[in-house]
Scaffold this active site. Structure first.
Site, PDB file in Angstrom:
ATOM      1  N   LYS A  49      -4.758   2.852  -3.377  1.00 22.57           N
ATOM      2  CA  LYS A  49      -4.136   2.315  -2.166  1.00 22.57           C
ATOM      3  C   LYS A  49      -5.165   2.138  -1.047  1.00 22.57           C
ATOM      4  O   LYS A  49      -5.064   1.202  -0.252  1.00 22.57           O
ATOM      5  CB  LYS A  49      -2.982   3.219  -1.725  1.00 22.57           C
ATOM      6  CG  LYS A  49      -1.822   3.242  -2.721  1.00 22.57           C
ATOM      7  CD  LYS A  49      -1.321   1.845  -3.044  1.00 22.57           C
ATOM      8  CE  LYS A  49      -0.135   1.844  -3.989  1.00 22.57           C
ATOM      9  NZ  LYS A  49       0.345   0.478  -4.297  1.00 22.57           N
ATOM     10  N   SER A  60       0.874  -1.159   0.000  1.00 29.97           N
ATOM     11  CA  SER A  60       0.000   0.000   0.000  1.00 29.97           C
ATOM     12  C   SER A  60       0.921   1.221   0.000  1.00 29.97           C
ATOM     13  O   SER A  60       1.882   1.276  -0.769  1.00 29.97           O
ATOM     14  CB  SER A  60      -0.920  -0.036   1.221  1.00 29.97           C
ATOM     15  OG  SER A  60      -1.719   1.123   1.289  1.00 29.97           O
ATOM     16  N   TYR A  80      -4.262   7.851  -7.175  1.00 32.03           N
ATOM     17  CA  TYR A  80      -3.272   6.940  -6.588  1.00 32.03           C
ATOM     18  C   TYR A  80      -3.721   6.545  -5.181  1.00 32.03           C
ATOM     19  O   TYR A  80      -3.722   5.361  -4.827  1.00 32.03           O
ATOM     20  CB  TYR A  80      -1.903   7.619  -6.543  1.00 32.03           C
ATOM     21  CG  TYR A  80      -0.857   6.802  -5.816  1.00 32.03           C
ATOM     22  CD1 TYR A  80      -0.232   5.726  -6.442  1.00 32.03           C
ATOM     23  CD2 TYR A  80      -0.497   7.105  -4.502  1.00 32.03           C
ATOM     24  CE1 TYR A  80       0.724   4.968  -5.777  1.00 32.03           C
ATOM     25  CE2 TYR A  80       0.461   6.355  -3.831  1.00 32.03           C
ATOM     26  CZ  TYR A  80       1.072   5.294  -4.476  1.00 32.03           C
ATOM     27  OH  TYR A  80       2.008   4.541  -3.803  1.00 32.03           O
TER      28      TYR A  80
END
Length: 284
Positions: A154, A136, A150
């Site tokens: 994650k 992550s 992004y």
């Protein structure tokens, strides 16, 4: 101390965390399946080393994912530790982001990761042992301007891994979330695209533009050492009971504590309002 040798399967080994982790895993006496879209980029990891196997892998190619996992299992007899490291970044405001870039980052960071997990789990279930390590980011705990999508990928990895942990624990399989802060992995260099100049919106210059420029300017100067991070992961997994998540680097630790304390304070401050949304006996 004798090392209990394990077979590691690592995605995205051409550079960064993947390359460093493969080196450290092999140095620690384990076996490693090192993968990359261009297998020529990982030949330095396997030359003259019978403990290493290099295989081509594009995590967005479902058929190749299955073929590569099968080849790894046939060669080494099984996979003990899966490390989903392959991933990319993308710098753009949410409003500026292009459809194809949004889908690409989810295809690699989320759907590709999911495909690899689903290909490896049957073997782990058969043996009733194994560990799934998902990369992550501190961006999986708190988001920043310019990396909204992004962060979204994650956050998805965090939720997927938390559910997976509960599903596979009774089967002898464990999970580990790895949450790095800024590291010298070229994440903000060649590994990240950004919005095209013609898509940039002036209203976001002081937030998105400034953050994007800071990411680029810090490339190669980040405080995190990928090899030290790799050794920390190996150490964590060697424990009798390893953690469910592992923050990497002092900046990640500080940002996580700040974020979680802020969230907890706000949740507590709104306790009465939160609980007012339930049915109450007086209203029945």
């Amino acid at each position: 101390m004798t090392v209990q040798q394990k077979v590691w399967f690592i995605t995205g080994c051409s550079t960064g965390f993947g390359h460093a982790l493969a080196q450290e895993v092999l140095a620690a006496g384990h076996k490693a399946v090192v993968t990359a879209r261009d297998v020529a980029q990982v030949q330095d990891l396997v030359e003259g080393n019978g403990q290493a196997l290099a295989l081509p892998l594009d995590v967005t190619d479902g058929a190749q994912v299955r073929e590569t996992v099968e080849a790894a299992e046939k060669h080494f007899g099984g996979i003990d530790v899966l490390v989903n490291n392959a991933g990319i970044g993308y710098f753009a405001a949410v409003e500026e982001s292009a459809d194809d870039e949004i889908r690409r980052i989810f295809d690699i960071n989320v759907f590709g990761l999911s495909d690899v997990i689903r290909a490896v789990l049957p073997g782990m279930r058969d043996r009733r042992s194994g560990t799934v390590v998902n990369f992550s980011s501190i961006g999986g705990l708190r988001a920043f301007p310019a990396v909204g999508y992004y962060a979204a990928t994650k956050f998805a990895v965090e939720g997927l891994t938390d559910a997976l942990r509960q599903e596979v624990a009774p089967l002898g399989i464990t999970t580990l979330l790895v949450e790095p802060g800024p590291f010298r992995t070229d994440w903000a260099g060649r590994s990240a695209n950004e919005t095209l100049p013609e898509r940039e919106i002036a209203d976001y210059a002081d937030t998105v533009g400034a953050q994007r420029a800071a990411f680029r300017a810090d490339t190669g100067k980040e405080p995190g050492d990928p090899h030290a991070a790799a050794r920390a992961i190996i150490t964590a997994l060697a424990a009798d009971t390893h953690p469910q998540r592992l923050l990497l680097g002092a900046p990640a630790y500080g940002m996580a504590i700040e974020q979680l304390e802020s969230m907890l304070a706000e949740i507590r401050a709104n306790e009465a309002l939160t609980k007012s949304a339930d049915f109450h006996a007086s209203a029945a």
